[in-house]
Design an enzyme around this catalytic site. Structure first.
Site, short mmCIF file in Angstrom:
data_model
loop_
_atom_site.label_atom_id
_atom_site.label_comp_id
_atom_site.label_asym_id
_atom_site.label_seq_id
_atom_site.Cartn_x
_atom_site.Cartn_y
_atom_site.Cartn_z
N SER A 30 -24.47 17.95 5.50
CA SER A 30 -24.21 16.53 5.21
C SER A 30 -24.25 16.29 3.70
O SER A 30 -24.78 17.11 2.96
CB SER A 30 -25.28 15.67 5.88
OG SER A 30 -25.33 15.95 7.25
N SER A 32 -22.32 14.62 -0.06
CA SER A 32 -21.04 14.43 -0.76
C SER A 32 -20.42 15.74 -1.24
O SER A 32 -19.31 15.73 -1.78
CB SER A 32 -21.26 13.51 -1.96
OG SER A 32 -22.16 14.14 -2.87
N ASP A 86 -24.41 23.95 3.52
CA ASP A 86 -24.96 22.60 3.35
C ASP A 86 -25.24 22.32 1.89
O ASP A 86 -25.28 23.23 1.06
CB ASP A 86 -26.26 22.50 4.18
CG ASP A 86 -26.67 21.05 4.46
OD1 ASP A 86 -27.58 20.84 5.28
OD2 ASP A 86 -26.06 20.15 3.85
N GLY A 87 -25.38 21.04 1.59
CA GLY A 87 -25.71 20.63 0.23
C GLY A 87 -27.22 20.68 0.03
O GLY A 87 -27.97 21.08 0.92
N GLY A 102 -29.78 12.52 1.78
CA GLY A 102 -28.87 11.77 2.66
C GLY A 102 -29.51 11.42 4.00
O GLY A 102 -28.83 11.02 4.94
N GLU A 108 -30.19 19.12 9.82
CA GLU A 108 -29.81 20.16 8.87
C GLU A 108 -30.74 21.36 8.99
O GLU A 108 -30.31 22.51 8.97
CB GLU A 108 -29.86 19.63 7.44
CG GLU A 108 -28.76 18.63 7.13
CD GLU A 108 -28.93 18.01 5.78
OE1 GLU A 108 -30.05 17.96 5.24
OE2 GLU A 108 -27.90 17.54 5.23
#
Ligand code: DER
Length: 235
Positions: A30, A32, A86-87, A102, A108
């Site tokens: 999740s 940006s 993933d970020g 987020g 996650e």
């Protein structure tokens, strides 16, 4: 912008390195940065992707998969995942990371744990030596019923006197996660953040805590896009 370019660079490099034709079940994180991950996977072509399934880590992640016309999978059907990308909010020199900016870190972490390979992608701001350098608080998902007690324990027993309930910007009241829970952001001393595993365990033991946004010894690689167009890889 330079930051968006560096996110795209990190994401493209990671996909090119880690999403191979043999990979069929792929976890999508999740935030940006992951839209660039999906963008690059779509570029691998319909032929390859029609044999794959993509498991989301929340509502935003699911929308991203559906909008990209990729096949949606469920972690119930696919308990083992080939690769999850993933970020992250910060990644230290040992690939420990802060996640949860987020408010998605519970699902996650489930997909990070379920993956054979867990890869992080981020812009240069997230590349730090010690956690807590740029990202002040540890995100903690808590059940609404217990949030005041968890806050009290963080303030008086765990050394986070400035811990706060994350309030929403586009909604009156607190942020509510995809699981219907609240998020507490808890800043800790740099000293405490130098042993993120111990800190994570201590927070996790507080009654009412669902999951902690500290991912320790979970990632195998991290890709950072730099301002000069180069990519830093930690592994
Ligand atoms: O919530 C998370 O852990 C997300 O991965 C997020 O924090 C990453 O942020 P990004 O928008 O900078 O990719």
């Amino acid at each position: 912008s330079v930051i968006e370019q560096s996110k795209r660079l990190a994401a493209y490099t990671a996909v090119d390195q880690h999403i191979l034709p043999k990979h069929k079940v792929i976890g999508i994180g999740s935030g940006s940065t992951v839209p660039y991950v999906v963008e690059r996977i779509v570029q691998q072509g319909e032929e390859l992707n029609k044999g794959r399934v993509f498991v989301p880590t929340g509502f935003q992640s699911k929308e991203l998969i559906v909008e990209s016309k990729l096949s949606l999978g469920d972690v119930d059907q696919f308990p083992t995942i080939d690769v999850t990308i993933d970020g992250a909010d910060e990644v230290d020199s040992e690939l420990n990371c802060i996640k949860g900016g987020g408010a998605c870190h519970l699902r996650e972490k489930v997909l990070a744990e379920a993956a054979e390979t867990f890869v992080l992608v981020a812009d240069y701001r997230k590349n730090v030596q010690y956690l807590g350098t740029n990202f002040p608080g540890v995100p903690i998902e808590v059940v609404p019923f217990a949030y005041a007690k968890v806050l009290q324990n963080l303030h008086h027993r765990l050394g986070s006197p400035n811990a706060t309930l994350r309030m929403a910007k586009a909604k009156a009241g607190p942020v509510v996660s995809d699981n219907g829970n609240f998020i507490i952001d808890a800043p800790f001393s740099l000293e405490a953040m130098k042993d993120p595993f111990t800190l994570m365990a201590r927070i996790k033991m507080l009654t009412g805590v669902v999951e902690v946004g500290l991912f320790c010894h979970m990632a195998q690689a991290a890709y950072f896009g730099n301002q000069d167009g180069s990519v830093t890889v930690k592994s």
